[in-house]
Design an enzyme around this catalytic site. Structure first.
Site, PDB file in Angstrom:
ATOM      1  N   GLU A  36       1.512  -3.136  -4.052  1.00 44.26           N
ATOM      2  CA  GLU A  36       2.651  -3.674  -3.756  1.00 44.26           C
ATOM      3  C   GLU A  36       1.980  -4.404  -3.063  1.00 44.26           C
ATOM      4  OE1 GLU A  36       3.889  -0.878  -2.096  1.00 44.26           O
ATOM      5  OE2 GLU A  36       4.492  -1.095  -0.543  1.00 44.26           O
ATOM      6  N   GLU A  93       7.545  -2.581  -7.776  1.00 40.18           N
ATOM      7  CA  GLU A  93       6.171  -3.079  -6.368  1.00 40.18           C
ATOM      8  C   GLU A  93       6.773  -4.035  -6.299  1.00 40.18           C
ATOM      9  OE1 GLU A  93       4.338  -1.050  -5.353  1.00 40.18           O
ATOM     10  OE2 GLU A  93       4.805   0.853  -6.692  1.00 40.18           O
ATOM     11  N   GLU A 149      -3.235   0.946   1.312  1.00 38.13           N
ATOM     12  CA  GLU A 149      -2.443   1.308   1.784  1.00 38.13           C
ATOM     13  C   GLU A 149      -2.833   3.163   1.422  1.00 38.13           C
ATOM     14  OE1 GLU A 149       1.490   1.495  -0.089  1.00 38.13           O
ATOM     15  OE2 GLU A 149       2.563   2.813   1.595  1.00 38.13           O
TER      16      GLU A 149
END
Ligand code: TRP
Ligand code: ZN
Length: 862
Positions: A269, A303, A126
């Site tokens: 996550e 998360e 990410e």
């Protein structure tokens, strides 16, 4: 190999309105990694399907990849790899597109993609890191099933982890081995993860509400295993809490967490395989403070909660980032509030919001929680997206009620499970589940800037009536000169001045620019308690006397409002002192005396209430920030509080001593108040106090007390200061997370020599630009130290700019996060403003500047 830093001088902005659905979908992908730190070969097999009628060629993102081969259905294919795009010709729906690339994890200093951290190979994808691993449509609305095969040296990398479930493993020749993992849930590539390393797991199990057993593992280096129990307890508590409060059950048979030392943010996550900055996993009483323990629980929960708010329902595009982050922060805040004191948690969250998000929203980098454009998405992982985003979710819950909100989240999860959704989808689900109209509320998603609410309460004795006039104004922000009024949910109460009776206690939603509310049956002058629990993220301006604020700080039945009244009283006093050179400290001293003597109060709350507003927050209230005047006025009030209330501080110090460490809300509160009392005793100038602090430092059986004493000593001129710093360093040498504290505590010192000390520490052998935690500990803390950063000679700005330039060559994302303090130049006097602008210009003149730093520095210059 292509370097991301060779970006053009004026990178282009991406705009929300330009969103188009993907031209191709990738229903499944098979990845094969031949892992090595110096050299990793990645083979990717993509099943591709056209999406829509257009005859567009297949375009895949790729950054810094050495391309070895491109094949379609097993045969070499025509392709062009240019400007970070691989275009493959002649691809049809249903084809298999295969690429082979080489990457170099050990040379990856950006910590995005596949990189090496202390002998562990790990990933961070990410927002746009997957394109640094393999060619792929790197956007969150392309969801695929992943099958992952890893091959690696068994001695160096005995543990091989990826998303989903393990499906097989075995040995190979030459000391190598393999493992395969399959993730049955389609996911965007930003949730991909793998880890290879010499790790050991703290293992446990969790039985879900429907009776399935989940195998839990927290993977760390062997020597860190004893520090993983708190994180494991937090994980199990989070899993149970999400079932109870949101009805959300975990969906795989395995849930793994890995801790690494080099990480750009807090944690990530990735589906079934969260990767964490080790500072948010490792804790024991000797090395972690209560704040660390709390942060670990909060981040583990955050998360974990993403498994539903982020993974099962993901984001359509990165403009929707707050859809997952704002909502998930709100969920972790609720979780933490349920674990201990909800009031203290709310105070901490609001303090953080005001320290970081309010200045962001008032400066050149202000943006709505759903931005309209960005140059580099990494720059939008901001306090606005996260924390203001959470406040906006919280307001919907306040307006709709707890049950209505739950009905809304149920509908949201049910409607969008397996989809890439938008902020609009969330609001729509809230509306549909409640038959509510949130059309005006949507402005909170679109408008930047912290609204101001002016409150004027009048009382008419003859008619026993009170009139509350509320007005709001949303300030102009970059690209948004004109704003509309927003719905502001304000929890309000009125207390009688004479009797203390509570006349009204209700929620008012200020919908218009101005609104008058009438309260009947009020026979005495009422005192206004407003924005109780901080029900809206706004700045309230209500002219209230110090007597009224003192009354509320002692009598309001809403603990947050009580804290708030004390803060306002302190702020008013300090600002008055700055304006007129002196101020009456009496009302603050009396109010703190009352709070300290209130035996029924939770010590944690007393500690929070007795803390003075930070120098930076005081600066935010001023037209032109005067760091030296703020420092002097605040220290003068501190000294008076210390001296006048000395016996109470001594009593609080003695009363809150513990025999033995315990991690419980009560014990945490006692430690908090004790060290705050020590700080005030130091400010009182008592001759025995340095020795008292040194005793606390030396005898502590936990890091909270030890670091607390060190923090008090480090601000002082006492001889004990250097002894404590030396002893601390010696005791913890080699423990990176604790040495970070050693750097941080010195960079946060209020002493006048902090600038020089920090510059010297930047040459310390333990300092490195390559580790984001160490960098943040020294340079990030320094940048948050108002007095030190804003030294009148500009040396602080120069140092910060030097650091930004140096870090940018290694890690643009981390460098860019150091820029915003320089962007606050409009708030300072001409001499400082000029020096700050010059440093921004110097940064912008750098050859090969990243687009990350370019965006932040150019926007900051305005
Ligand atoms: N999604 C992560 C979180 O909030 C944030 C994050 C982790 C991140 N690592 C990142 C964002 C790298 C951008 C880049 O839980
Ligand atoms: Zn998050």
């Amino acid at each position: 190999m292509l370097d991301a830093r060779t970006a053009t001088a004026q990178p282009a902005a991406i705009r929300r309105e330009d969103y188009r659905p993907p031209e191709w979908l990738i229903p499944s992908i098979a990845l094969e990694f031949d892992l090595g730190a110096e050299r990793t070969i990645v083979r990717a097999r993509l099943s591709v399907e056209r999406n829509g009628a257009e005859q567009a060629p297949l375009r895949l993102n790729g950054e810094g990849l050495s391309l070895i081969e491109v094949m379609v259905n097993g045969a070499p294919a025509d392709h062009i790899y240019s400007e970070n795009i691989l275009t493959v010709e002649g691809v049809n729906s249903g084809d298999t597109v295969e690429t082979i690339v080489e990457i170099a994890p050990a040379a990856n200093t950006q910590l995005m993609g596949l990189y090496a951290s202390g002998g562990i190979l790990c990933t961070q994808c990410e927002a746009e890191g997957f394109r640094r691993i393999t060619f792929f449509p790197d956007r969150p609305d392309v969801l695929s099933r992943y099958a992952v095969r890893m091959i690696a040296d068994k001695a160096l990398y005995p543990v091989l982890l990826a998303n989903g479930d393990p499906v097989g493993s075995g040995d190979l020749e030459h000391g190598r081995h393999w493992a395969e993992w399959n993730d049955p849930f389609p996911k965007p590539c930003y949730l991909f993860a793998l880890v290879a390393g010499d790790l050991e797991a703290n293992r446990d199990t969790f039985i879900t509400q429907s009776g399935r057993t989940v195998d839990l593992g927290i993977w760390v280096r062997t020597e860190d295993l004893p520090k993983t129990d708190h994180a494991m307890a937090a994980l199990k508590a989070s899993m149970a809490w999400d079932e109870k409060v949101y009805g959300r059950e975990y969906d795989l048979a395995v849930f793994n967490i890995v801790a690494v030392s080099d990480f750009n943010f807090g944690a990530m996550e990735n589906k079934g395989l969260n990767i964490f900055n080790s500072r948010y996993i490792l804790a024991d009483p000797d090395t972690a403070t209560d704040a660390d323990y709390d942060a670990i629980a909060g981040v583990v929960a955050h998360e974990y909660f993403h498994n539903w708010s982020g993974n099962r329902v993901t984001c359509r595009d990165w403009f929707q980032l707050s859809l997952k982050e704002g909502f998930t922060v709100f969920r972790d805040q609720q979780f933490s509030a349920d674990q201990g004191s909800a009031a203290v948690k709310r105070i901490e969250d609001v303090r953080a919001l005001r320290a970081i998000q309010f200045p962001e929203d008032a400066g050149p980098l202000a943006h709505p929680i759903r931005p309209e454009s960005y140059i580099e998405i990494s720059n939008f992982y901001t306090a606005t997206i996260y924390d203001k985003g959470a406040e906006i979710i919280r307001m919907m819950r306040t307006i709709l009620g707890a049950d209505g909100f739950r009905a809304g989240t149920d509908l949201y999860f049910q409607r969008h499970d397996g989809e890439a959704a938008t902020c609009e989808d969330f609001v729509k689900a809230m509306e549909d589940a409640n038959g509510a109209d949130l059309s005006r509320f949507r402005l909170w998603y679109a408008q930047a800037g912290t609204p101001r609410v002016m409150a004027d309460l009048r009382h008419d004795e003859a008619s026993c009536r009170a009139h509350l006039l509320l007005e709001q104004a949303v300030p102009p922000t970059p690209d948004q000169p004109d704003k509309q009024p927003v719905p502001v949910p304000l929890k309000i109460a009125l207390f009688g001045e004479m009797t203390g009776e509570k006349y009204a206690d209700r929620l008012i939603v200020l919908e218009e620019q101005a609104q008058e509310i009438v309260f009947d049956g009020i026979g005495e002058r009422p005192i206004l308690s407003i924005n109780r629990d901080f029900s809206a993220p706004v700045i309230v301006e209500a002219a209230r006397s110090s007597e009224d604020l003192a009354f509320l700080s002692a009598n309001d039945d809403n603990p947050f409002a009580r804290y708030e009244a004390m803060q306002q009283l302190m702020l008013d006093t300090i600002i008055a002192a700055i304006r007129s050179g002196a101020a009456d400290h009496g009302p603050v001293i009396e109010a703190v005396r009352q709070t300290l003597s209130g035996t029924a109060l939770d010590p944690a709350f007393v500690g929070e209430a007795a803390l003075l507003p930070s120098e930076a927050f005081i600066g935010d209230q001023m037209e032109t920030v005067d760091p030296d005047a703020i420092h002097r006025a605040r220290e003068a009030l501190r000294a008076d509080l210390g001296t006048e209330l000395e016996s109470l501080w001594r009593a609080a110090y003695a009363r809150n001593a513990a025999n033995r460490f315990e991690y419980s809300p009560a014990a945490k509160g006692a430690r908090r108040l004790r060290t705050i009392a020590l700080g005030y005793l130091m400010a009182s100038g008592g001759a025995d106090v340095p020795a008292l602090a040194m005793r606390q430092f030396g005898e502590a059986d936990n890091m909270t007390d030890r670091q607390g004493a060190l923090g008090v000593l480090v601000n002082s001129d006492a001889a004990e200061r250097d002894d404590a710093l030396a002893a601390f360093y010696k005791r913890y040498q080699g423990n990176a997370l604790v040495i970070d504290k050693w750097f941080g505590v010195q960079a946060l010192s209020t002493r006048s020599d902090t600038g020089e000390v920090v510059q010297a520490l930047a040459r310390h052998p333990d300092f490195t630009l390559a580790n984001p935690n160490r960098l943040r500990a020294l340079v990030g803390s320094f940048a948050a130290n108002q007095r030190a950063l804003h030294a009148p000679d500009g040396s602080g700005y120069r140092f910060l700019a030097d650091m930004i330039i140096a870090v940018d060559r290694l890690n643009p994302q981390t460098a860019a996060r150091l820029v915003p303090p320089l962007g606050r130049w409009r708030r300072f006097d001409a001499s400082r403003a000029d020096k700050m602008k010059r440093e921004l210009m110097r940064i912008l003149a750098e050859q090969g500047l990243s687009k990350d730093v370019f965006e932040q520095a150019s926007k900051s210059l305005g």
